[in-house]
Design a protein around this motif. Sequence first.
Motif, PDB file in Angstrom:
ATOM      1  N   ILE A   4       0.838  -1.201   0.000  1.00 54.49           N
ATOM      2  CA  ILE A   4       0.000   0.000   0.000  1.00 54.49           C
ATOM      3  C   ILE A   4       0.875   1.254   0.000  1.00 54.49           C
ATOM      4  O   ILE A   4       0.651   2.198  -0.769  1.00 54.49           O
ATOM      5  N   GLY A   5       1.898   1.262   0.859  1.00 58.98           N
ATOM      6  CA  GLY A   5       2.795   2.408   0.917  1.00 58.98           C
ATOM      7  C   GLY A   5       3.560   2.604  -0.384  1.00 58.98           C
ATOM      8  O   GLY A   5       3.732   3.736  -0.856  1.00 58.98           O
ATOM      9  N   LEU A   6       4.005   1.513  -0.997  1.00 60.63           N
ATOM     10  CA  LEU A   6       4.782   1.621  -2.236  1.00 60.63           C
ATOM     11  C   LEU A   6       3.929   2.125  -3.392  1.00 60.63           C
ATOM     12  O   LEU A   6       4.400   2.918  -4.222  1.00 60.63           O
ATOM     13  N   VAL A   7       2.677   1.680  -3.459  1.00 56.89           N
ATOM     14  CA  VAL A   7       1.777   2.170  -4.513  1.00 56.89           C
ATOM     15  C   VAL A   7       1.561   3.674  -4.370  1.00 56.89           C
ATOM     16  O   VAL A   7       1.614   4.436  -5.351  1.00 56.89           O
ATOM     17  N   ALA A   8       1.329   4.137  -3.138  1.00 55.10           N
ATOM     18  CA  ALA A   8       1.125   5.567  -2.901  1.00 55.10           C
ATOM     19  C   ALA A   8       2.377   6.362  -3.242  1.00 55.10           C
ATOM     20  O   ALA A   8       2.305   7.428  -3.870  1.00 55.10           O
ATOM     21  N   ALA A   9       3.546   5.851  -2.833  1.00 54.57           N
ATOM     22  CA  ALA A   9       4.799   6.538  -3.142  1.00 54.57           C
ATOM     23  C   ALA A   9       5.017   6.604  -4.647  1.00 54.57           C
ATOM     24  O   ALA A   9       5.449   7.640  -5.184  1.00 54.57           O
ATOM     25  N   PHE A  10       4.723   5.507  -5.337  1.00 58.71           N
ATOM     26  CA  PHE A  10       4.905   5.484  -6.795  1.00 58.71           C
ATOM     27  C   PHE A  10       4.029   6.540  -7.465  1.00 58.71           C
ATOM     28  O   PHE A  10       4.496   7.287  -8.327  1.00 58.71           O
ATOM     29  N   MET A  11       2.766   6.626  -7.068  1.00 63.48           N
ATOM     30  CA  MET A  11       1.847   7.603  -7.682  1.00 63.48           C
ATOM     31  C   MET A  11       2.330   9.023  -7.486  1.00 63.48           C
ATOM     32  O   MET A  11       2.362   9.825  -8.414  1.00 63.48           O
ATOM     33  N   THR A  12       2.682   9.357  -6.239  1.00 62.27           N
ATOM     34  CA  THR A  12       3.027  10.746  -5.941  1.00 62.27           C
ATOM     35  C   THR A  12       4.360  11.147  -6.562  1.00 62.27           C
ATOM     36  O   THR A  12       4.514  12.283  -7.018  1.00 62.27           O
ATOM     37  N   LEU A  13       5.331  10.220  -6.592  1.00 65.81           N
ATOM     38  CA  LEU A  13       6.624  10.545  -7.189  1.00 65.81           C
ATOM     39  C   LEU A  13       6.575  10.491  -8.708  1.00 65.81           C
ATOM     40  O   LEU A  13       7.336  11.187  -9.386  1.00 65.81           O
ATOM     41  N   LEU A  14       5.683   9.664  -9.253  1.00 66.06           N
ATOM     42  CA  LEU A  14       5.515   9.608 -10.704  1.00 66.06           C
ATOM     43  C   LEU A  14       5.102  10.966 -11.253  1.00 66.06           C
ATOM     44  O   LEU A  14       5.537  11.375 -12.341  1.00 66.06           O
ATOM     45  N   ASP A  15       4.277  11.693 -10.503  1.00 65.51           N
ATOM     46  CA  ASP A  15       3.779  12.969 -10.996  1.00 65.51           C
ATOM     47  C   ASP A  15       4.831  14.060 -11.010  1.00 65.51           C
ATOM     48  O   ASP A  15       4.571  15.173 -11.480  1.00 65.51           O
ATOM     49  N   VAL A  16       6.035  13.762 -10.487  1.00 65.39           N
ATOM     50  CA  VAL A  16       7.138  14.704 -10.634  1.00 65.39           C
ATOM     51  C   VAL A  16       7.629  14.721 -12.080  1.00 65.39           C
ATOM     52  O   VAL A  16       7.968  15.765 -12.632  1.00 65.39           O
ATOM     53  N   SER A  17       7.667  13.539 -12.718  1.00 63.79           N
ATOM     54  CA  SER A  17       8.282  13.431 -14.048  1.00 63.79           C
ATOM     55  C   SER A  17       7.298  13.167 -15.178  1.00 63.79           C
ATOM     56  O   SER A  17       7.593  13.486 -16.334  1.00 63.79           O
ATOM     57  N   ILE A  18       6.117  12.606 -14.880  1.00 65.13           N
ATOM     58  CA  ILE A  18       5.224  12.191 -15.956  1.00 65.13           C
ATOM     59  C   ILE A  18       4.679  13.375 -16.748  1.00 65.13           C
ATOM     60  O   ILE A  18       4.364  13.267 -17.939  1.00 65.13           O
ATOM     61  N   VAL A  19       4.592  14.530 -16.088  1.00 67.45           N
ATOM     62  CA  VAL A  19       4.002  15.701 -16.747  1.00 67.45           C
ATOM     63  C   VAL A  19       4.953  16.313 -17.768  1.00 67.45           C
ATOM     64  O   VAL A  19       4.521  17.037 -18.672  1.00 67.45           O
ATOM     65  N   ASN A  20       6.266  16.022 -17.663  1.00 72.14           N
ATOM     66  CA  ASN A  20       7.228  16.634 -18.582  1.00 72.14           C
ATOM     67  C   ASN A  20       6.860  16.410 -20.048  1.00 72.14           C
ATOM     68  O   ASN A  20       6.892  17.337 -20.860  1.00 72.14           O
ATOM     69  N   GLY A 175      -5.747   0.908   2.453  1.00 67.95           N
ATOM     70  CA  GLY A 175      -4.976   1.581   3.491  1.00 67.95           C
ATOM     71  C   GLY A 175      -5.761   1.731   4.774  1.00 67.95           C
ATOM     72  O   GLY A 175      -5.246   1.494   5.875  1.00 67.95           O
ATOM     73  N   TRP A 176      -7.034   2.102   4.665  1.00 69.86           N
ATOM     74  CA  TRP A 176      -7.870   2.272   5.849  1.00 69.86           C
ATOM     75  C   TRP A 176      -8.086   0.942   6.570  1.00 69.86           C
ATOM     76  O   TRP A 176      -8.147   0.890   7.798  1.00 69.86           O
ATOM     77  N   ARG A 177      -8.176  -0.137   5.801  1.00 66.73           N
ATOM     78  CA  ARG A 177      -8.455  -1.448   6.396  1.00 66.73           C
ATOM     79  C   ARG A 177      -7.201  -2.099   6.992  1.00 66.73           C
ATOM     80  O   ARG A 177      -7.300  -2.818   7.983  1.00 66.73           O
ATOM     81  N   LEU A 178      -6.017  -1.858   6.399  1.00 63.65           N
ATOM     82  CA  LEU A 178      -4.853  -2.666   6.730  1.00 63.65           C
ATOM     83  C   LEU A 178      -3.746  -1.943   7.482  1.00 63.65           C
ATOM     84  O   LEU A 178      -2.957  -2.597   8.191  1.00 63.65           O
ATOM     85  N   LEU A 179      -3.624  -0.629   7.351  1.00 64.85           N
ATOM     86  CA  LEU A 179      -2.508   0.065   7.998  1.00 64.85           C
ATOM     87  C   LEU A 179      -2.700   0.086   9.519  1.00 64.85           C
ATOM     88  O   LEU A 179      -3.836   0.061  10.010  1.00 64.85           O
ATOM     89  N   PRO A 180      -1.596   0.172  10.270  1.00 58.79           N
ATOM     90  CA  PRO A 180      -1.705   0.190  11.738  1.00 58.79           C
ATOM     91  C   PRO A 180      -2.553   1.360  12.214  1.00 58.79           C
ATOM     92  O   PRO A 180      -2.454   2.467  11.678  1.00 58.79           O
ATOM     93  N   THR A 181      -3.381   1.117  13.220  1.00 53.94           N
ATOM     94  CA  THR A 181      -4.249   2.180  13.733  1.00 53.94           C
ATOM     95  C   THR A 181      -3.418   3.246  14.439  1.00 53.94           C
ATOM     96  O   THR A 181      -2.299   3.003  14.888  1.00 53.94           O
TER      97      THR A 181
END
Length: 471
Positions: A4-20, A175-181
């Motif tokens: 879950i964390g890696l998918v979120a990191a990939f999305m947010t960091l992808l938008d640094v370069s994908i718009v070029n 993320g809501w279901r599985l991440l630590p409370t």
Amino acid sequence: MLAIGLVAAFMTLLDVSIVNVAIPSIQRAINANPSDLQWILSGYALTFGLMLVPAGRFGDVRGRRTVFIIGLALFTVASAAAGLAESPTWLIVARLLQGAAAGLVNPQVIGLIQQLYEGADRGRPFGLLGGTIGISTAVGPLLGGALIELGGQQEGWRWVFFVNVPVGVVTIIFGWRLLPTDPTDKQARQQNLDPFGVLLLGLGVVLLLLPLVQEQQWRGPLKWLLIPAGLAVLFGFVRWELRYRRRAEPLFDLALFRLRSYTLGTLIGLLYFAGFVAVFFLFTLFLQIGLRYTALEAGLAVTPFAVGSAITATLGGRIVNRFGRPLVAIGLATVVVSLAGVVVALHFVPGRGAPLATAAPLLLAGFGSGLVITPNQTLTLSEVPVARAGSAAGMLQTGQRIGAAAGIAGVGAIFFSALARTHGGWSRAFRDALLVTIGFVLIALVAAIVDSRTERLGTPSGDESTRRPHT
């Protein structure tokens, strides 16, 4: 939870370069002027860097799951708004919100890894995260080009943003279901979040980044006065934090900088990202505008780097605890040699055959990069207490964002100056810019060698008080 964390990191960091690669299409579709395009690209990095440390601190104190979910929800909504944009102003505001949301999410990912894994076991998840960072940055142009090709030159750029929406929704649910409370104890929730420290740090980062991200649009030398002003504000932030910690928990515990591993690792990250990000920004310009490649062709040209980085990033995370900082030095040296190979290749093949000629050295540079980002991140955070993992990761990433902005501004200035001097000599301009990039990486290499020699001589990274920063 790690996925879950890696998918979120990939999305947010992808938008640094994908718009070029989408910039030419955006310019035509909504009649954006050069200043608008600069803000569409750089506004994301500005608000991203602005939010990292406060978001990391907030997650440390109030709970990482809530901050992660809020940030990801805001990112998803802002992505949808960007895809629906009908004017430059609309798109700029959406990008600013996207960047702020990405700044909320990323420190939580690193904090969760620190929380869920201990000691040497962190090598593998940090390896996967490092691979995610490298691949997202390098594969952005390829994915962006493919989406534009599928959606059409006029409207395909909108799918660069829309693609985040379904992925974001699914990630929020899991993320809501599985991440630590989040913690429920009153003491944690009643801790002061140091609002004045947040204000000082935010103002200092903005003053530093603004002249860098607007370097091409704000003419004249006066803009550079913002940098000493930003440094003065950051000096005030340091003084405030030192006073504030006497009575309460500060926004960022400056005692972390007594740890050699954290200080040199942050410096290496700043310098490496100054060169790493600038290369792809200018390479896509060179290919699309200089050589008239399509967005998809330009994306394919940087694929060798993504492949190389993917192979070694995970490996680097697995072996970093065995080799330590020398592994980072080897990676940096490999990147230097590889970029020099790109310069030589472009000297002999300056025209449309450039992507094929640079494929091998870019693949090798990817191998080197995978041995830099992941191991450096693991070593930098190795002695950081879990209770400060979010704010420590936020400061590390803030340095990377400042480095990326400085690199694009500095290397970009050399690039555009050489382009004007050679009257459209795109290959020569890109080669000159690469030499500056190599300079950034060489300085990072010196820092890594210093840390390696100090480590081998047995100098402790910090005494007992610095390993357990002020509580």
